[in-house]
Write an enzyme that holds these catalytic residues in place. Structure first.
Site: not given
Ligand code: URA
Length: 443
Positions: A81, A167, A182, A186
């Site tokens: 990521h 948010r 967050s 994922k």
């Molecule tokens: N990317 C995401 O998926 N979530 C966040 O909170 C910030 C960047």
């Protein structure tokens, strides 16, 4: 579920009740928490933060709100990521290169955010490329090809979808626990063995100081490790754009060059570094040096390029288009109607490019969005002729801006201020600022 007790615990810096927090997240996902109540909790966490153990509970509950990919015995399942940069096209090369090096890579990616580009927007510059894969389609693609790149969707961590949208409108985005949960939810839902995090720092990064980047990196590493995913963070510099190609279609082009063993050394180095980290975390008898050798091998011998071609076909691109894309990418991707080249205003060395200015100019010309429904123009972007440290003479080309709309006088003024020329050759400025690796064990 006692929401007031949860909020009191956050406000007083205490642990939140585990089962209440889990129920809260499940109710967020099924729509039975009101916007006002969810916002009260978000504001409390945004203001006071919360402990790593609570972030792990929160992240787990967010994963449980949707599908979790599961994998049969086999090669390591890995992903990366990035917190987002300018010219950050790593995923396009990293997923196929890691698959060629023997990993399974079920990559979930996002669209552009603010001034930064998104992997999905880049892939959608390829005619026919379909990023909307269900969890089953992702697993099939990985079985067939070794990797896939799919857009984040409702099936995976839907609680994050609800909280993220909230948010956005309640100004609670910039919270380390909320960003951590967050992102990690994922990635963890992909069923990973190992994860590398590219946390950007610098003038064109969301985390502009190294301290802030380090805080976020530590939080994400601890949380992902808490969920049993072997994780390493690389804090990398994001004041200069990455490589020579910036903009959605241009970054596909730049990535194909790297997959052919050519292309920008800066881009290639980041791919090799991220891939080597994942290989060293997952394969026995592979350290970083051996990981680098394996990444370089698959970039040089065409194996990564072949996986990229197969991934395109698996995800909807016709065989003919995929073949042309590999051989003559410009024919498939097209090129912007207008090209304006910036020239060196005096003799000297290229001291740097202002990535933020580039991103903002390209975004104003359609490379990025200002509202969710904005259509992007994949052909907008920049191609650098002279990279940092290169000696140039007055009036030699520095870079070209690809656009479709006419440039205003402000745009022309902005273009001239993007590159800095200095009398002296600038010192080396490596991308890697710091490595955060808490365990040094294998996945
Ligand atoms: N990317 C995401 O998926 N979530 C966040 O909170 C910030 C960047």
């Amino acid at each position: 579920m006692d929401l007031d007790a949860l909020i009191d615990a956050v406000n007083n810096g205490q642990r939140q009740n585990r089962s209440d927090l889990e129920t809260f997240v499940a109710k967020v996902a099924d729509g039975s928490v009101s916007t006002e109540d969810a916002t009260r909790w978000l504001r409390a966490v945004h203001q006071h933060g919360c402990e790593v153990d609570d972030i792990v509970v929160l992240t787990n509950a967010m994963i449980d709100s949707g599908a979790r990919l599961t994998w049969p015995e086999g090669p390591p399942v890995v992903d990366k990521h990035s917190t987002g940069g300018v010219g950050d096209k790593m995923s396009l090369m990293l997923a196929p290169a890691l698959a060629a090096a023997g990993c399974r890579v079920p990559m979930l990616a996002g669209r552009g955010l603010g001034h930064t580009g998104g992997t999905i927007d880049k892939l959608e510059a390829i005619p026919g490329f379909n990023c909307a894969l269900s969890p089953e389609e992702m697993m099939d693609a990985v079985k067939e090809v070794g990797c896939c790149i799919a857009v984040q969707n409702e099936a995976i961590a839907p609680a994050d979808g609800v909280l993220y949208a909230l948010r956005d409108v309640t100004h609670t985005i910039d919270s380390v626990p909320l960003i951590t949960a967050s992102i990690v939810s994922k990635k963890a839902a992909e069923g990973l063995d190992a994860l590398v995090l590219d946390v950007k720092t610098g003038s064109a990064a969301f985390m502009q100081t190294v301290e802030d980047a380090r805080t976020l990196a530590n939080s994400m590493v601890k949380t992902a490790e808490g969920l049993g995913i072997r994780t390493m963070a690389q804090i990398t510099s994001m004041s200069e754009p990455i490589g020579t190609h910036i903009g959605n279609a241009l970054e596909v082009l730049g990535s194909i060059l790297v997959l052919k063993g050519q292309g920008s050394p800066d881009t290639r180095e980041l791919v090799v570094m991220q891939g080597a980290a994942l290989l060293s975390m997952t394969f026995d008898n592979v350290d970083t040096e051996e990981g680098r050798r394996r990444m370089e091998k698959v970039l040089n011998n065409g194996e990564a390029l072949e996986v990229f071609r197969k991934m395109c076909v698996q995800q909807g691109v016709s065989k003919e288009v995929a073949a042309t894309l590999i051989n003559t990418p410009e024919k498939v991707l097209g090129t912007a109607a207008e090209q304006t080249t910036a020239l060196a205003q005096n003799d000297g060395f290229v001291a740097g490019y202002d990535a933020m200015k580039m991103a903002q100019l390209a975004r104003r010309h359609g490379a990025g969005r200002f509202a969710l429904e904005d259509e992007i123009d994949p052909l907008i972007g920049f191609l650098l002729d002279a990279t940092r440290g290169v000696e140039v003479k007055k009036n030699e080309p520095l870079f070209t801006f690809f656009h479709t709309r006419e440039l205003s006088s402000d745009d022309l003024h902005e273009l001239k201020s993007i590159a800095t020329i200095s009398e002296n050759k600038p010192g080396r400025s490596p991308r890697l600022v710091e490595l955060i690796d808490s365990t040094e064990t294998k996945a």
